[in-house]
Design a protein around this motif. Sequence first.
Motif, PDB file in Angstrom:
ATOM      1  N   GLY A 146       1.039  -1.314   0.135  1.00  0.00           N
ATOM      2  CA  GLY A 146       0.099   0.237   0.180  1.00  0.00           C
ATOM      3  C   GLY A 146       0.484   0.961   0.105  1.00  0.00           C
ATOM      4  O   GLY A 146       1.583   0.669   1.097  1.00  0.00           O
ATOM      5  N   ARG A 147       0.130   2.235  -0.293  1.00  0.00           N
ATOM      6  CA  ARG A 147       1.110   3.226  -0.254  1.00  0.00           C
ATOM      7  C   ARG A 147       1.950   4.541   0.767  1.00  0.00           C
ATOM      8  O   ARG A 147       0.574   3.669   2.151  1.00  0.00           O
ATOM      9  CB  ARG A 147      -0.290   4.171  -0.925  1.00  0.00           C
ATOM     10  N   LEU A 148       2.763   4.679   1.175  1.00  0.00           N
ATOM     11  CA  LEU A 148       2.845   5.579   2.273  1.00  0.00           C
ATOM     12  C   LEU A 148       1.961   6.252   2.682  1.00  0.00           C
ATOM     13  O   LEU A 148       2.576   7.279   1.520  1.00  0.00           O
ATOM     14  CB  LEU A 148       4.020   5.539   2.715  1.00  0.00           C
ATOM     15  N   ILE A 149       1.278   7.238   3.240  1.00  0.00           N
ATOM     16  CA  ILE A 149       1.566   8.436   4.345  1.00  0.00           C
ATOM     17  C   ILE A 149       2.251   9.027   4.871  1.00  0.00           C
ATOM     18  O   ILE A 149       2.168   8.548   6.273  1.00  0.00           O
ATOM     19  CB  ILE A 149      -0.449   8.842   4.815  1.00  0.00           C
ATOM     20  N   LYS A 150       2.546  10.412   5.038  1.00  0.00           N
ATOM     21  CA  LYS A 150       3.425  11.350   6.534  1.00  0.00           C
ATOM     22  C   LYS A 150       2.830  11.156   7.253  1.00  0.00           C
ATOM     23  O   LYS A 150       1.931  12.096   6.941  1.00  0.00           O
ATOM     24  CB  LYS A 150       4.119  11.927   5.208  1.00  0.00           C
ATOM     25  N   VAL A 151       2.924  11.051   8.782  1.00  0.00           N
ATOM     26  CA  VAL A 151       2.071  11.604   9.882  1.00  0.00           C
ATOM     27  C   VAL A 151       2.731  12.309  10.034  1.00  0.00           C
ATOM     28  O   VAL A 151       2.369  13.929   9.929  1.00  0.00           O
ATOM     29  CB  VAL A 151       2.420  10.170  11.059  1.00  0.00           C
ATOM     30  N   ASP A 152       3.262  12.842  11.107  1.00  0.00           N
ATOM     31  CA  ASP A 152       4.291  13.584  11.942  1.00  0.00           C
ATOM     32  C   ASP A 152       5.722  13.541  12.425  1.00  0.00           C
ATOM     33  O   ASP A 152       6.119  11.764  12.560  1.00  0.00           O
ATOM     34  CB  ASP A 152       3.868  14.137  12.922  1.00  0.00           C
ATOM     35  N   VAL A 153       6.759  14.078  12.758  1.00  0.00           N
ATOM     36  CA  VAL A 153       8.094  13.722  12.938  1.00  0.00           C
ATOM     37  C   VAL A 153       7.624  14.205  14.555  1.00  0.00           C
ATOM     38  O   VAL A 153       7.095  14.734  15.333  1.00  0.00           O
ATOM     39  CB  VAL A 153       8.802  15.475  12.434  1.00  0.00           C
TER      40      VAL A 153
END
Length: 158
Positions: A146-153
């Motif tokens: 699946g595609r990766l989605i940036k969450v937070d640092v």
Amino acid sequence: MDDIQLQKLVEEISMQSFGIPFKHQATFNKRLRTTGGRYLLQSGNIEINKKYFDVHGEKELIGIIKHELCHYHLHQNKKGYQHKDQDFKNLAKSVGAPRYCTPLPESEVRKQPTMYHCYRCSKCRFLYKRKKRVNTNRYVCGKCGGRLIKVDVVENSF
């Protein structure tokens, strides 16, 4: 203690413990952070971390000097001068040089907080934590594709 006194101390320890004169320079290096001292192969000089003398005193300083002199004398005599070499281990043991120096207190060693980049898979919802950023256009989830989605640092929470 300054560099002149350090040079004199290193020369005395070299003659007393090793029976060989120290013919190079010994100086304090304020930029050293994680090590008590270092022997420089190219120049033959020794640099000592002044913080160890300030925090732990002269006994620790003498141990660090003996350790670096082991590297120095073995390298000058073209013998195994690295920590892994048997020549180094034998010489360090015979002169009472410590293998490691006493660690500095945490307040003395400045640690940078570790930052993590978090990515969540859009299909299986698996959370990836990485120290380096990931190109989400190029990389996909290793479990389901699946595609990766940036969450937070996130800082040091793992």
